[in-house]
Design a protein around this motif. Structure first.
Motif, mmCIF file in Angstrom:
data_model
loop_
_atom_site.group_PDB
_atom_site.id
_atom_site.type_symbol
_atom_site.label_atom_id
_atom_site.label_comp_id
_atom_site.label_asym_id
_atom_site.label_seq_id
_atom_site.Cartn_x
_atom_site.Cartn_y
_atom_site.Cartn_z
ATOM 1 N N ILE A 78 13.770 -40.389 -36.126
ATOM 2 C CA ILE A 78 14.653 -40.930 -37.155
ATOM 3 C C ILE A 78 15.917 -40.080 -37.213
ATOM 4 O O ILE A 78 15.851 -38.846 -37.246
ATOM 5 C CB ILE A 78 13.944 -40.942 -38.526
ATOM 6 C CG1 ILE A 78 12.733 -41.883 -38.489
ATOM 7 C CG2 ILE A 78 14.897 -41.383 -39.637
ATOM 8 C CD1 ILE A 78 11.930 -41.902 -39.773
ATOM 9 N N GLY A 79 17.054 -40.758 -37.210
ATOM 10 C CA GLY A 79 18.329 -40.047 -37.294
ATOM 11 C C GLY A 79 18.693 -39.325 -36.012
ATOM 12 O O GLY A 79 19.392 -38.311 -36.051
ATOM 13 N N VAL A 80 18.203 -39.832 -34.892
ATOM 14 C CA VAL A 80 18.462 -39.193 -33.590
ATOM 15 C C VAL A 80 19.073 -40.233 -32.649
ATOM 16 O O VAL A 80 18.659 -41.387 -32.617
ATOM 17 C CB VAL A 80 17.159 -38.626 -32.982
ATOM 18 C CG1 VAL A 80 17.432 -38.022 -31.605
ATOM 19 C CG2 VAL A 80 16.550 -37.583 -33.910
ATOM 20 N N ARG A 81 20.050 -39.811 -31.853
ATOM 21 C CA ARG A 81 20.677 -40.699 -30.869
ATOM 22 C C ARG A 81 20.652 -40.028 -29.498
ATOM 23 O O ARG A 81 20.478 -38.815 -29.388
ATOM 24 C CB ARG A 81 22.110 -41.023 -31.272
ATOM 25 C CG ARG A 81 23.063 -39.852 -31.202
ATOM 26 C CD ARG A 81 24.468 -40.257 -31.641
ATOM 27 N NE ARG A 81 25.439 -39.183 -31.467
ATOM 28 C CZ ARG A 81 25.632 -38.202 -32.337
ATOM 29 N NH1 ARG A 81 24.920 -38.167 -33.458
ATOM 30 N NH2 ARG A 81 26.536 -37.260 -32.100
ATOM 31 N N ILE A 82 20.838 -40.839 -28.451
ATOM 32 C CA ILE A 82 20.841 -40.336 -27.067
ATOM 33 C C ILE A 82 22.263 -40.381 -26.526
ATOM 34 O O ILE A 82 22.944 -41.409 -26.611
ATOM 35 C CB ILE A 82 19.905 -41.167 -26.175
ATOM 36 C CG1 ILE A 82 18.453 -41.031 -26.662
ATOM 37 C CG2 ILE A 82 20.016 -40.728 -24.718
ATOM 38 C CD1 ILE A 82 17.471 -41.855 -25.859
#
Length: 239
Positions: free
Chosen positions: A29-33
């Motif tokens: 949650i709240g993480v992007r690549i």
């Protein structure tokens, strides 16, 4: 507006969906690549070939490694993308559930206020008439519950009337409905009223030492002089 039961059913269904989603696999949650060449301490080949991607944590969040970013191999990008997508769905479901719970709470508070207002309104007392078939034909008497009774002292005065001199003084002590002692009468003929009062005080003091009574009952037992039981009573001898 949905009813309380409908809101509760939707909340239960979303909670079940959320639990199944979390069981399906890892979620972030709240993480992007970010797809970018590796930097920092990564090898030169990794930097040139762009065989790594980087996870970025959002504001106020940290990755499992305790940092804001984490390099991941290209082979694991699909896994982390699925985890990020799953995290977005988890976050969305949690918000929906929280919104439903807020609606349920507000609805319950509204109902409580309504019930409280109804309880505060004065009720009109109505006389309820029993059906003829249920009206009792007679009053039924029942025995009262047993009551622990204390000794009670009763003053007994032998005299012709309330405004005449006292002929004799006696007393009785009762325990509930049972007489437990009877003090023999004593003649008071020729005594002044103050001496009679002193004797009554002495009599009460004696009963207090024996039975812990502190006073005579308010009702005095009045007996006619003709019923004086003292054998040497002059009035009895005259009869």
């Amino acid at each position: 507006m949905l009813s309380h039961s409908n809101l509760a059913q939707r909340s239960t269904a979303l909670e079940a969906e959320l639990a199944a989603l979390k069981e399906a696999g890892d979620y972030l949650i709240g993480v992007r690549i970010e797809r970018s060449p590796a930097g920092g301490s990564a090898s030169k080949a990794a930097k040139e070939e762009c065989k790594y991607a980087r996870l970025r944590a959002g504001r106020g969040k940290l990755l499992p490694n305790g940092k804001k970013s984490l390099y991941i191999p290209v082979a694991q990008i699909a896994h982390y993308e699925a985890a990020c997508d799953r995290g977005k769905q988890v976050q969305q479901l949690e918000r929906q559930i929280e919104c439903l719970k807020t609606q349920i709470w507000k609805l319950e508070q509204s109902q409580y206020r309504h019930w409280d207002d109804k309880s505060r309104k004065p009720r009109r007392h109505r006389k309820l008439a029993l059906p003829v078939a249920h009206q009792p034909s007679a009053i039924i008497e029942v025995e009262p519950p047993l009551l622990a009774s204390a000794p009670a002292a009763i003053l007994v005065l032998y005299r012709q009337a309330d405004d005449t001199p006292v002929h004799a003084v006696a007393a009785e002590v009762w325990q509930g409905e049972q007489k437990i002692i009877e003090v023999k009468p004593v003649h008071c003929m020729g005594m002044r009223a103050d001496r009679v009062a002193d004797y009554i005080k002495t009599l009460l003091s004696d009963l207090h030492q024996r039975f812990a009574v502190t006073r005579f009952e308010d009702v005095i037992k009045e007996m006619p002089v003709q019923q004086c039981p003292i054998p040497s009573c002059p009035l009895k001898n005259d009869r």
